[in-house]
Design an enzyme around this catalytic site. Structure first.
Site, PDB file in Angstrom:
ATOM      1  N   ARG A  22       0.844  -1.190   0.000  1.00  0.00           N
ATOM      2  CA  ARG A  22       0.000   0.000   0.000  1.00  0.00           C
ATOM      3  C   ARG A  22       0.881   1.242   0.000  1.00  0.00           C
ATOM      4  O   ARG A  22       1.866   1.327   0.736  1.00  0.00           O
ATOM      5  CB  ARG A  22      -0.888   0.013   1.238  1.00  0.00           C
ATOM      6  CG  ARG A  22      -1.641   1.338   1.403  1.00  0.00           C
ATOM      7  CD  ARG A  22      -2.588   1.335   2.576  1.00  0.00           C
ATOM      8  NE  ARG A  22      -2.551   2.507   3.407  1.00  0.00           N
ATOM      9  CZ  ARG A  22      -2.770   3.756   3.021  1.00  0.00           C
ATOM     10  NH1 ARG A  22      -2.992   4.035   1.778  1.00  0.00           N
ATOM     11  NH2 ARG A  22      -2.743   4.744   3.887  1.00  0.00           N
ATOM     12  N   GLY A  24       0.559   5.405   0.508  1.00  0.00           N
ATOM     13  CA  GLY A  24      -0.398   6.383   0.993  1.00  0.00           C
ATOM     14  C   GLY A  24       0.265   7.516   1.741  1.00  0.00           C
ATOM     15  O   GLY A  24       1.484   7.653   1.762  1.00  0.00           O
ATOM     16  N   SER A  25      -0.560   8.313   2.358  1.00  0.00           N
ATOM     17  CA  SER A  25      -0.059   9.442   3.134  1.00  0.00           C
ATOM     18  C   SER A  25      -0.374   9.217   4.604  1.00  0.00           C
ATOM     19  O   SER A  25      -1.226   8.413   4.954  1.00  0.00           O
ATOM     20  CB  SER A  25      -0.695  10.744   2.646  1.00  0.00           C
ATOM     21  OG  SER A  25      -2.097  10.687   2.795  1.00  0.00           O
ATOM     22  N   GLU A 118      -2.545   6.691   9.805  1.00  0.00           N
ATOM     23  CA  GLU A 118      -3.218   6.596   8.519  1.00  0.00           C
ATOM     24  C   GLU A 118      -4.493   5.805   8.761  1.00  0.00           C
ATOM     25  O   GLU A 118      -4.862   5.604   9.906  1.00  0.00           O
ATOM     26  CB  GLU A 118      -2.307   5.999   7.445  1.00  0.00           C
ATOM     27  CG  GLU A 118      -1.669   4.658   7.812  1.00  0.00           C
ATOM     28  CD  GLU A 118      -2.577   3.473   7.584  1.00  0.00           C
ATOM     29  OE1 GLU A 118      -2.864   3.124   6.431  1.00  0.00           O
ATOM     30  OE2 GLU A 118      -2.994   2.860   8.575  1.00  0.00           O
ATOM     31  N   MET A 119      -5.174   5.310   7.710  1.00  0.00           N
ATOM     32  CA  MET A 119      -6.490   4.733   7.936  1.00  0.00           C
ATOM     33  C   MET A 119      -6.751   3.390   7.253  1.00  0.00           C
ATOM     34  O   MET A 119      -7.896   2.961   7.190  1.00  0.00           O
ATOM     35  CB  MET A 119      -7.563   5.741   7.507  1.00  0.00           C
ATOM     36  CG  MET A 119      -7.492   7.046   8.277  1.00  0.00           C
ATOM     37  SD  MET A 119      -8.654   8.297   7.710  1.00  0.00           S
ATOM     38  CE  MET A 119     -10.158   7.651   8.406  1.00  0.00           C
ATOM     39  N   GLU A 120      -5.722   2.710   6.756  1.00  0.00           N
ATOM     40  CA  GLU A 120      -5.969   1.481   6.013  1.00  0.00           C
ATOM     41  C   GLU A 120      -5.099   0.286   6.383  1.00  0.00           C
ATOM     42  O   GLU A 120      -5.496  -0.854   6.165  1.00  0.00           O
ATOM     43  CB  GLU A 120      -5.798   1.726   4.498  1.00  0.00           C
ATOM     44  CG  GLU A 120      -6.881   2.557   3.873  1.00  0.00           C
ATOM     45  CD  GLU A 120      -6.582   4.048   3.895  1.00  0.00           C
ATOM     46  OE1 GLU A 120      -5.441   4.424   4.229  1.00  0.00           O
ATOM     47  OE2 GLU A 120      -7.482   4.839   3.588  1.00  0.00           O
ATOM     48  N   ASP A 143       1.396  15.782   6.881  1.00  0.00           N
ATOM     49  CA  ASP A 143       1.083  16.758   7.915  1.00  0.00           C
ATOM     50  C   ASP A 143       1.635  16.238   9.237  1.00  0.00           C
ATOM     51  O   ASP A 143       2.052  15.090   9.339  1.00  0.00           O
ATOM     52  CB  ASP A 143      -0.421  17.071   8.011  1.00  0.00           C
ATOM     53  CG  ASP A 143      -1.277  15.851   8.293  1.00  0.00           C
ATOM     54  OD1 ASP A 143      -0.972  15.107   9.240  1.00  0.00           O
ATOM     55  OD2 ASP A 143      -2.257  15.640   7.563  1.00  0.00           O
TER      56      ASP A 143
END
Length: 174
Positions: A22, A24-25, A118-120, A143
């Site tokens: 994955r 992502g940020s 993060e969220m995943e 951020d």
């Protein structure tokens, strides 16, 4: 997590995908992570009940694939991209929307040394473990809780290029 849970489960279970990396940020939760740093996720922690829902397991902390992480680390070294290996929190709410983020940070288990969020990743890692597959996660810090800097949408988008290059170069080596 629900969307990642669906996608990764179906890719692993029905399409015979063996490895998922994955990209992502994330947000930084300590002073060791600066904007635009690349993070290779070692472990993911969640307060959520993803594991309980899918597998009746009271699991809240799970590791990524050591094998995939080794490939990513070797790739990063060979193409001169700096990464930081870290544990992250996988939340159910974008932390910028929380009424009191400091209370959330206080709830995170100190022994896990969580440096960002993060969220995943938790759902991805849990599905990989459940289905005997491999998963990893590379994140770009966009951020920070500690550094009050705002970046433009263009800077945010362009900051992902190194992470994307690392992910693709690593995938080729699998």
């Amino acid at each position: 997590m629900p969307s990642m849970g669906i996608y990764s489960y179906e890719l692993f279970k029905f399409y015979d995908v063996e490895n998922i990396i994955r990209l992502g940020s994330c947000g930084g939760y300590n002073k060791d992570l600066n904007l635009f740093d690349l993070v290779l996720v070692d472990n993911s922690y969640t307060e959520g009940n993803y594991a309980l829902s899918i597998n009746n397991s009271d699991c809240h902390f799970i590791n990524s694939s050591n094998e995939l992480n080794s490939v990513i680390e070797a790739t990063a070294k060979s193409i001169d991209i700096s990464i930081k290996k870290s544990n992250i929190a996988c939340g159910e709410v974008f932390d910028a929307y929380m009424n009191d983020m400091s209370k959330y940070l206080e709830r995170l288990p100190k022994e896990y040394n969580i440096s960002g969020a993060e969220m995943e990743a938790f759902a991805l890692f849990y599905n990989a473990k459940l289905l005997n597959k491999k998963a990893s996660c590379i994140l770009t810090v966009v951020d920070s809780y500690f550094y009050n800097e705002n970046i433009s949408a263009d800077a945010r988008q362009n900051s992902l290029n190194q992470m994307i290059k690392l992910g693709l170069e690593s995938a080729i080596r699998l």
